[in-house]
Design a protein around this motif. Structure first.
Motif, short mmCIF file in Angstrom:
data_model
loop_
_atom_site.label_atom_id
_atom_site.label_comp_id
_atom_site.label_asym_id
_atom_site.label_seq_id
_atom_site.Cartn_x
_atom_site.Cartn_y
_atom_site.Cartn_z
N LEU A 55 0.83 -1.21 0.00
CA LEU A 55 0.00 0.00 0.00
C LEU A 55 0.87 1.25 0.00
O LEU A 55 0.55 2.25 -0.67
CB LEU A 55 -0.92 -0.01 1.22
N LEU A 56 1.97 1.20 0.73
CA LEU A 56 2.89 2.34 0.79
C LEU A 56 3.51 2.60 -0.58
O LEU A 56 3.65 3.76 -1.00
CB LEU A 56 3.98 2.06 1.82
N SER A 57 3.85 1.54 -1.29
CA SER A 57 4.44 1.68 -2.62
C SER A 57 3.47 2.33 -3.59
O SER A 57 3.86 3.18 -4.40
CB SER A 57 4.88 0.31 -3.14
N ASP A 64 0.43 2.26 -11.59
CA ASP A 64 -0.77 2.03 -12.40
C ASP A 64 -1.66 1.00 -11.74
O ASP A 64 -1.19 -0.01 -11.21
CB ASP A 64 -0.38 1.54 -13.80
N GLN A 65 -2.97 1.23 -11.79
CA GLN A 65 -3.93 0.27 -11.27
C GLN A 65 -4.38 -0.67 -12.38
O GLN A 65 -4.17 -0.41 -13.57
CB GLN A 65 -5.15 1.01 -10.70
N VAL A 85 -5.41 -4.15 -0.12
CA VAL A 85 -4.51 -4.15 -1.28
C VAL A 85 -5.32 -4.26 -2.57
O VAL A 85 -5.09 -3.51 -3.53
CB VAL A 85 -3.50 -5.32 -1.19
N PHE A 86 -6.30 -5.17 -2.61
CA PHE A 86 -7.16 -5.28 -3.81
C PHE A 86 -7.86 -3.96 -4.09
O PHE A 86 -8.00 -3.54 -5.23
CB PHE A 86 -8.20 -6.39 -3.61
N ASP A 87 -8.30 -3.30 -3.03
CA ASP A 87 -8.96 -2.00 -3.16
C ASP A 87 -8.04 -0.97 -3.82
O ASP A 87 -8.46 -0.17 -4.65
CB ASP A 87 -9.37 -1.48 -1.76
N ALA A 88 -6.76 -1.02 -3.44
CA ALA A 88 -5.79 -0.03 -3.90
C ALA A 88 -5.34 -0.27 -5.34
O ALA A 88 -5.09 0.68 -6.09
CB ALA A 88 -4.58 0.00 -2.98
N ILE A 89 -5.23 -1.53 -5.75
CA ILE A 89 -4.65 -1.82 -7.07
C ILE A 89 -5.70 -1.85 -8.18
O ILE A 89 -5.35 -1.93 -9.36
CB ILE A 89 -3.90 -3.17 -7.06
N TRP A 99 -14.04 -6.95 -10.71
CA TRP A 99 -13.24 -8.04 -10.12
C TRP A 99 -14.03 -9.34 -10.14
O TRP A 99 -15.25 -9.35 -10.14
CB TRP A 99 -12.81 -7.70 -8.69
N VAL A 100 -13.28 -10.45 -10.18
CA VAL A 100 -13.86 -11.80 -10.13
C VAL A 100 -13.06 -12.60 -9.12
O VAL A 100 -11.84 -12.76 -9.26
CB VAL A 100 -13.80 -12.49 -11.51
N PHE A 101 -13.72 -13.09 -8.10
CA PHE A 101 -13.10 -13.94 -7.09
C PHE A 101 -13.70 -15.34 -7.20
O PHE A 101 -14.92 -15.49 -7.20
CB PHE A 101 -13.34 -13.41 -5.68
N ALA A 102 -12.85 -16.34 -7.27
CA ALA A 102 -13.31 -17.73 -7.33
C ALA A 102 -12.70 -18.51 -6.18
O ALA A 102 -11.52 -18.34 -5.85
CB ALA A 102 -12.92 -18.38 -8.67
N GLY A 103 -13.50 -19.37 -5.56
CA GLY A 103 -12.96 -20.16 -4.46
C GLY A 103 -14.01 -21.05 -3.84
O GLY A 103 -15.20 -20.94 -4.12
#
Length: 265
Positions: A55-57, A64-65, A85-89, A99-103
Motif C-alpha cells: 500500500l505504501l508503494s 498504475d492500477q 490491497v485489492f482496493d488499492a490496485i 473483479w472476479v473472485f473464485a474459491g
C-alpha cells in the motif's frame, strides 16, 4: 495464489495479449512492488508487513492500477489486510471496479481460519456483487469424486458428478515409511507396464519433500520437486509436490502419499 498455477497460466496467454494481462501469485506480486525490504522470516511478514509495504508503494510511487482483477482460491486470501490491497490496485476499488473472485468457501479453507460467513462478510463490507455456485464437478472423474467423499466423509449432494470414466482407483496401505516407499515404487512399475511415463505422473503429499517418507530418494537422485526446474515434468525422476502447491493444476496420473491416518485424508 499458487505459484505453480500462475506459471502455468502464463503459458496459456496469447503472445499479443501478454502486454495487457499480468499473471502472478498474490504474495509474489506484493513482494515485487514493495519498496521497503523486510525480514521475510518475520511471523507477521505476509499478513501485516507485506500488505502495508504494498500500500505504501502504491501511495508513494503512483503505480498504475488494474482495470480488472481476477483471483483464484480467494478463500485463502479473504483477510482485511489483503482486501485493502485489492482496493488499492483496482481502478474504482472493490466498490466500483471490476473483479472476479473464485474459491471454495466451505471445504477448502486451508490457509484461512475464517468461516464461510466471515469471508462473505468481509466481501459484503466492501462491495455489492453477484455470486454464482458451481453445480457440476466437471474436472474430477466420478470414481475419484466418490472416493474423495468416502475418505473425507464430506458428501455434497447438490453437485452433479462428471461422467468421465477412468481405471479403478487403487489404495495401498503401509505400516512403515520403508513400506510406503516400496509401495510408491511398485505403483510406478505398474504404470510403466501400462506405458505411462514418469512425466505424466505427479506424486502429492501433505508434507514437503524433506519431511516426506520419500525423502531418502533424494540422495539417489530419483525424485525432483515440481517447479524446481520450470513446469516441465521429468521423464527420468519421480515428480513430487505438496498438495497445497499443486492446487489448481492437473496431471494424467496422481499418486497421493504420506497419508498417515485416514482421518487426515
Amino acid at each position: 495464489y499458487n505459484k505453480l498455477l500462475a506459471e502455468w497460466m502464463k503459458t496459456q496467454i496469447e503472445e499479443e495479449d501478454k502486454p495487457y494481462i499480468h499473471v502472478e501469485s498474490f504474495h509474489s506480486f506484493m513482494n515485487r512492488i514493495s519498496t521497503n525490504p523486510a525480514d521475510i522470516s518475520g511471523e507477521d511478514f505476509f499478513l501485516e508487513t507485506l500488505p502495508f509495504n504494498t500500500l505504501l508503494s502504491f501511495e508513494e510511487n503512483d503505480l498504475d492500477q488494474f482495470d480488472v482483477v481476477v483471483v483464484d482460491e480467494i478463500q485463502d486470501l479473504a483477510k482485511e489486510q489483503y482486501m485493502e490491497v485489492f482496493d488499492a490496485i483496482l481502478v474504482g476499488g472493490m466498490g466500483g471496479g471490476n473483479w472476479v473472485f473464485a474459491g471454495d468457501l466451505k471445504e477448502q479453507v486451508i490457509f484461512n481460519t475464517a468461516e464461510n460467513v466471515e469471508i462473505k462478510k468481509i466481501l459484503d463490507q466492501r462491495s455489492q456483487y453477484t455470486s454464482f455456485k458451481l453445480t457440476k464437478n466437471c474436472r474430477n472423474p466420478k470414481a475419484i469424486a466418490k472416493q474423495s467423499m468416502i475418505l473425507s466423509n464430506i458428501y455434497i449432494n447438490d453437485v452433479e458428478l462428471s461422467e468421465i470414466d477412468i481405471d479403478d482407483i487403487t489404495i495401498d496401505f503401509y505400516s512403515s515409511p520403508k513400506e510406503g516407499v516400496e509401495s510408491v515404487k511398485r505403483v510406478f512399475n505398474q504404470l510403466k507396464t501400462k506405458g505411462i511415463k514418469k512425466s505424466k505422473v505427479a506424486v502429492l503429499s501433505p508434507y514437503s519433500l524433506e519431511n516426506s517418507m520419500l525423502s531418502p530418494m533424494v540422495k539417489n537422485n530419483q525424485i525432483i520437486e515440481i517447479g524446481s526446474t520450470g513446469l516441465t515434468m521429468s521423464n527420468s525422476k519421480i515428480n513430487f509436490s505438496t498438495i497445497q502447491s499443486f492446487k489448481g493444476l492437473e496431471e494424467n496420473c496422481i499418486v497421493v502419499t504420506d497419508i498417515d491416518d485416514l482421518a487426515d485424508a
